[in-house]
Design an enzyme around this catalytic site. Structure first.
Site, PDB file in Angstrom:
ATOM      1  N   HIS A 160      -8.600  -3.749 -13.368  1.00 59.42           N
ATOM      2  CA  HIS A 160      -7.640  -4.317 -14.324  1.00 59.42           C
ATOM      3  C   HIS A 160      -7.350  -3.337 -15.460  1.00 59.42           C
ATOM      4  O   HIS A 160      -7.937  -2.240 -15.546  1.00 59.42           O
ATOM      5  CB  HIS A 160      -8.185  -5.629 -14.898  1.00 59.42           C
ATOM      6  CG  HIS A 160      -9.480  -5.466 -15.638  1.00 59.42           C
ATOM      7  ND1 HIS A 160      -9.547  -4.996 -16.941  1.00 59.42           N
ATOM      8  CD2 HIS A 160     -10.761  -5.704 -15.256  1.00 59.42           C
ATOM      9  CE1 HIS A 160     -10.809  -4.969 -17.332  1.00 59.42           C
ATOM     10  NE2 HIS A 160     -11.572  -5.370 -16.331  1.00 59.42           N
ATOM     11  N   SER A 234      -2.327  -0.489 -15.428  1.00 53.83           N
ATOM     12  CA  SER A 234      -2.376   0.096 -16.764  1.00 53.83           C
ATOM     13  C   SER A 234      -3.578   1.028 -16.938  1.00 53.83           C
ATOM     14  O   SER A 234      -3.690   2.032 -16.236  1.00 53.83           O
ATOM     15  CB  SER A 234      -2.382  -1.032 -17.799  1.00 53.83           C
ATOM     16  OG  SER A 234      -2.116  -0.536 -19.087  1.00 53.83           O
ATOM     17  N   ASP A 379       9.194  -2.298 -19.660  1.00 55.85           N
ATOM     18  CA  ASP A 379       7.810  -2.123 -20.092  1.00 55.85           C
ATOM     19  C   ASP A 379       7.789  -1.503 -21.489  1.00 55.85           C
ATOM     20  O   ASP A 379       8.270  -0.386 -21.688  1.00 55.85           O
ATOM     21  CB  ASP A 379       7.073  -1.214 -19.102  1.00 55.85           C
ATOM     22  CG  ASP A 379       5.568  -1.260 -19.265  1.00 55.85           C
ATOM     23  OD1 ASP A 379       5.103  -1.460 -20.405  1.00 55.85           O
ATOM     24  OD2 ASP A 379       4.850  -1.094 -18.265  1.00 55.85           O
ATOM     25  N   HIS A 407       5.421  -5.171 -18.970  1.00 60.72           N
ATOM     26  CA  HIS A 407       4.086  -4.709 -18.592  1.00 60.72           C
ATOM     27  C   HIS A 407       3.294  -5.773 -17.828  1.00 60.72           C
ATOM     28  O   HIS A 407       2.461  -5.437 -16.991  1.00 60.72           O
ATOM     29  CB  HIS A 407       3.320  -4.310 -19.863  1.00 60.72           C
ATOM     30  CG  HIS A 407       2.152  -3.415 -19.615  1.00 60.72           C
ATOM     31  ND1 HIS A 407       2.290  -2.136 -19.119  1.00 60.72           N
ATOM     32  CD2 HIS A 407       0.806  -3.601 -19.805  1.00 60.72           C
ATOM     33  CE1 HIS A 407       1.100  -1.576 -19.016  1.00 60.72           C
ATOM     34  NE2 HIS A 407       0.183  -2.435 -19.406  1.00 60.72           N
TER      35      HIS A 407
END
Length: 432
Positions: A160, A234, A379, A407
């Site tokens: 993540h 990310s 984003d 995002h």
């Protein structure tokens, strides 16, 4: 008349720009002042509550006589010391610090600080000594090693992003997998070091090497993985690329969602990443938040003290206001970290990792690993150019731009489409 109006418009735009610049400069000047004052206050409070003061990064690294950020082994970002502060540069912070204090950054030890939350959920990781990450494992839905089609089990590791957890994947991708994938894939959704239910030690600098060691000790080694796919979002993309480069001979595919990548010289990479991802700006709000929490160590610690340390109170208030029994996992994940873990992850992974990205991508390009990059056109956290930069660096990579997605909504709201494309990539990688 038209020329007069045009001149007036130019004058108005120029005045507005100057006003915005002045407001921006004044507000961040105040932040510089508060940061300098809080540096002294926190040293006193740490000494009062913990018996010893904890070092911070308020002095330039030259004053420590350390080559922080130099060399492949350290992976400690120069941005920890490279953040400019007007009052600190003027010498207002003249508190002498000993060189050996560097060894005590974060206060030392595994436990929580006085300014961190000590509830059961936040300290649960200390029960086993903090040696393993929290990993959600989804085994194939079959009893034998091979299904009726004779396909062997494939492994997928999910990483993540910043201020998130494994729930980012278990709540989006896992429920939308096809029956075929459920039969043939073993999934590992990881809470990366410093977030979610994973360890958050005070004596860790959360470098890329630290992350790789923990993933190896928590997933690759205990489950004896001989091959795997990677999916990351990310900040997790930086860790995923480092992991893939290290295991380039066995990684089969990499999916990067909104990866931060700015091609530049190794010497400038960390500072450029800091400026592009956390530049001093009041707008948009996401950029301001990133700037505030990344540039101001002690002000950021105040925010964590008020929000993260009291997360149970805020969660109760939100449940009353929203009349919901369970809050969305995004809201809960925002507070599942310490200031120490979030601060060092931002600098040592996102900024510090920038200087190694070219090497990672070159290794993967030479290994012919399948890379899929996906990013939303709106984003506001990671510039859209980052996905294009990867395409230029690795021409064989596949890049998808999702119209009007940001995002988060690059996945949220289109979970099924994303999962279907993900499964298709895995199938092509296995068939190759």
């Amino acid at each position: 008349m038209s020329l007069t109006l045009l001149s007036f418009q130019k004058w108005a735009i120029k005045c507005a720009g100057m006003l915005i610049f002045a407001i921006n400069f004044f507000i961040f000047l105040l932040f510089d002042l508060f940061e300098t004052i809080l540096c002294v206050i926190y040293r006193f409070l740490d000494e009062l509550f913990e018996g010893e003061s904890s070092s911070c990064y308020c002095h330039n690294r030259e004053k420590w006589g350390r080559n922080v950020g130099d060399g492949e082994d350290s992976k400690v970002s120069e941005t920890l010391y490279g953040r400019k502060n007007v009052f600190r540069q003027m010498g207002f912070l003249g508190i002498p610090r000993k060189l050996e204090d560097f060894k005590k950054i974060g206060g030392g030890g595994m436990g929580m600080r006085w300014s961190d939350c000590g509830c059961e959920a936040c300290v649960d990781w200390m029960k086993d000594g903090g040696q393993r990450l929290h990993v959600v494992v989804r085994q194939p839905s079959r009893a034998t090693e091979e299904d009726c089609s004779g396909k062997p089990t494939e492994n997928v590791i999910f990483l993540h992003g910043f201020l998130s957890s494994s729930l980012f994947w278990t709540e989006t991708v896992f429920p939308n997998l096809s029956e075929t994938s459920k039969c043939n894939y073993r999934l590992f959704a990881v809470d990366v070091l410093g977030f979610g239910r994973s360890p958050k030690p005070r004596d860790c600098l959360y470098t890329i090497s630290d992350h790789l060691d923990m993933i190896e000790n928590s997933v690759i080694d205990p489950f004896e993985l001989t091959s795997f796919h990677l999916v990351a979002h990310s900040m997790g993309c930086v860790i995923a690329l480092a992991l893939a480069a290290k295991y380039s001979n066995i990684v089969k595919s990499i999916t990067l969602v909104a990866p931060p990548y700015f091609p530049c010289s190794r010497e400038e990479a960390s500072s450029i990443a800091l400026e592009r991802l956390a530049g001093k700006a009041l707008w948009p709000p996401l950029l301001f938040g990133s700037s505030f929490m990344t540039r101001y160590e002690h002000l950021g610690r105040c925010v964590c003290f008020l929000v993260c340390r009291n997360h149970r109170l805020w969660e109760r208030i939100l449940k009353l206001l929203t009349r919901r029994r369970d809050l969305h996992f995004i809201v809960v994940d925002l507070t599942r970290h310490t200031h120490h873990s979030a601060w060092h992850n931002m600098h040592n992974v996102i900024c510090g990792g920038a200087k190694f990205m070219d090497n990672y991508l070159e290794t993967l390009a030479n290994s012919k690993v399948k890379i899929w990059v996906v990013q939303g056109t709106r984003d506001q956290v990671v510039p859209i150019e980052c996905s294009n930069n990867i395409k230029m660096k690795v021409p064989d990579s596949e890049v998808d731009h999702i119209a009007n997605a940001d995002h988060g909504t690059v996945i949220f709201g289109r979970e099924k489409d994303f999962t279907d494309k993900l499964e298709h990539l895995w199938q092509r990688a296995v068939a190759a």
